[in-house]
Design an enzyme around this catalytic site. Structure first.
Site, PDB file in Angstrom:
ATOM      1  N   HIS A   1       0.848  -1.195   0.000  1.00 10.16           N
ATOM      2  CA  HIS A   1       0.000   0.000   0.000  1.00 10.16           C
ATOM      3  C   HIS A   1       0.888   1.251   0.000  1.00 10.16           C
ATOM      4  CE1 HIS A   1      -2.854   3.059   1.269  1.00 10.16           C
ATOM      5  NE2 HIS A   1      -3.809   2.236   0.886  1.00 10.16           N
TER       6      HIS A   1
ATOM      7  N   GLU B   1      -4.319   1.996  -6.859  1.00 10.26           N
ATOM      8  CA  GLU B   1      -4.716   3.019  -5.898  1.00 10.26           C
ATOM      9  C   GLU B   1      -3.880   4.277  -6.129  1.00 10.26           C
ATOM     10  OE1 GLU B   1      -6.889   1.042  -2.434  1.00 10.26           O
ATOM     11  OE2 GLU B   1      -4.842   1.398  -1.824  1.00 10.26           O
TER      12      GLU B   1
ATOM     13  N   GLY C   1      -7.550   8.856   0.613  1.00  5.11           N
ATOM     14  CA  GLY C   1      -7.658   9.514   1.921  1.00  5.11           C
ATOM     15  C   GLY C   1      -8.263  10.914   1.873  1.00  5.11           C
TER      16      GLY C   1
ATOM     17  N   SER D   1     -10.705   6.920  -2.559  1.00  5.80           N
ATOM     18  CA  SER D   1     -11.914   7.754  -2.424  1.00  5.80           C
ATOM     19  C   SER D   1     -13.136   7.161  -3.113  1.00  5.80           C
ATOM     20  CB  SER D   1     -11.650   9.174  -2.924  1.00  5.80           C
ATOM     21  OG  SER D   1     -10.745   9.842  -2.065  1.00  5.80           O
TER      22      SER D   1
HETATM   23  P1  13P Z   1      -9.986   5.840   0.903  1.00  9.28           P
HETATM   24  O1  13P Z   1     -11.129   5.096   0.264  1.00  9.28           O
HETATM   25  O2  13P Z   1     -10.284   6.295   2.285  1.00  9.28           O
HETATM   26  O3  13P Z   1      -9.499   6.954   0.013  1.00  9.28           O
HETATM   27  O4  13P Z   1      -8.773   4.808   1.055  1.00  9.28           O
HETATM   28  C1  13P Z   1      -8.460   3.972  -0.008  1.00  9.28           C
HETATM   29  C2  13P Z   1      -7.425   3.023   0.387  1.00  9.28           C
HETATM   30  O5  13P Z   1      -6.296   3.368   0.679  1.00  9.28           O
HETATM   31  C3  13P Z   1      -7.801   1.602   0.462  1.00  9.28           C
HETATM   32  O6  13P Z   1      -6.685   0.825   0.703  1.00  9.28           O
END
Ligand code: 13P
Length: 268
Positions: free
Chosen positions: A97, A169, A175, A212
């Site tokens: 991640h 991602e 975030g 998001s």
């Molecule tokens: P958000 O959906 O809060 O942006 O986070 C995504 C994420 O990092 C999932 O691993």
């Protein structure tokens, strides 16, 4: 129709008690029958894995860990090994991640070691890759993530890569303050990842989108043929939020499936 994945990573959130409440609430809210077309998963923190496993019971929800070390054991203070995770009966392990790459100095090389260790222990690696805002501005998003995919899977046999999942991602999408990728923008990167996976001999590896995802954009993202699942953070940290998202995506995809074109391709 191939399996569509919907899962949530909780990051550094939820105690054991909160985990028990979440899973019980989720079980109560899940649609009566989750068809085999869907794979659902939750990825709690290490400390809540045992409680999550117990609370999931026979519900159709896979369990994952957020990270693991590549060594079997050793002088790595604060780390968790694959044999330790085996005891919790986890199905998946999230690796690479962008928060781990950024805050804990994970590299493509150590992620590659972790992917190999996870496979040795029978876990399904969920490899996360993502482009930075700078890479995006330079038109280098696809190249950046394809590089991460190739390095993470370096030295693996085709059959091993085929046991993995990939999550795209975008770092700029994750975030608070993140801007979700537009479906057509995500599509381009997903197609590039699928092409790379095909070249690696693993064309059927699912590629999920994360960053998001919420109740407003999940349906459009799930409607993209190159997107094989959604990996959700904040919007799924309440069981109500996660269950609503699952129900909405299932309903939207049911409609897609019943379009005349889909029906024709199913026949022919
Ligand atoms: P958000 O959906 O809060 O942006 O986070 C995504 C994420 O990092 C999932 O691993």
């Amino acid at each position: 129709m191939s399996t569509f994945w919907i899962g949530t990573g909780w990051k550094m959130n939820k105690t054991v008690a909160e985990t028990r409440r979440y899973v019980a609430d989720l079980r109560a809210r899940l649609p009566g029958e989750v068809s085999a077309d869907y794979a659902l998963f939750i990825i709690p923190p290490f400390t809540a894995l045992a409680a999550a496993r117990e609370a999931i019971g026979a519900a159709p929800v896979l369990l994952g860990a957020q990270n693991m070390h590549w060594a079997e054991a050793g002088a790595y203070t604060g780390e968790i090994s694959a044999p330790m995770l085996e005891e919790f009966g986890i199905d998946l392990v999230e690796l690479g991640h962008s928060e781990r790459r950024e805050y804990f100095a994970e590299t493509d090389a150590t992620i590659n070691l972790k992917v190999k260790a996870a496979l040795r222990h029978g876990f399904r690696p969920l490899l996360c890759v993502g482009d930075s805002a700078e890479e995006r501005a330079a038109g280098a998003s696809a190249a950046a993530v394809v590089r991460q995919v190739r390095l993470a899977f370096a030295g693996l046999a085709k059959g091993e890569i085929n046991r993995c999942l990939v999550a795209y991602e975008p770092i700029w999408a994750i975030g608070e303050g993140g801007v979700p990728a537009r479906p057509e923008e995500a599509r381009c990167v997903h197609v590039a990842i699928h092409v790379a996976l095909k070249e690696l001999g693993a064309p059927s590896v699912p590629v999920l989108y994360g960053g998001s995802v919420n109740l407003d954009n999940a349906m459009a993202l799930a409607g993209e043929p190159a997107i094989d699942g959604l990996f959700v953070g904040r919007a799924a940290w309440s069981a109500e939020g996660f269950a609503s998202l699952i129900s909405k995506v299932m309903a939207a995809r049911k409609n897609i499936r019943s379009t005349p074109a889909e029906a024709m391709s199913a026949i022919g």
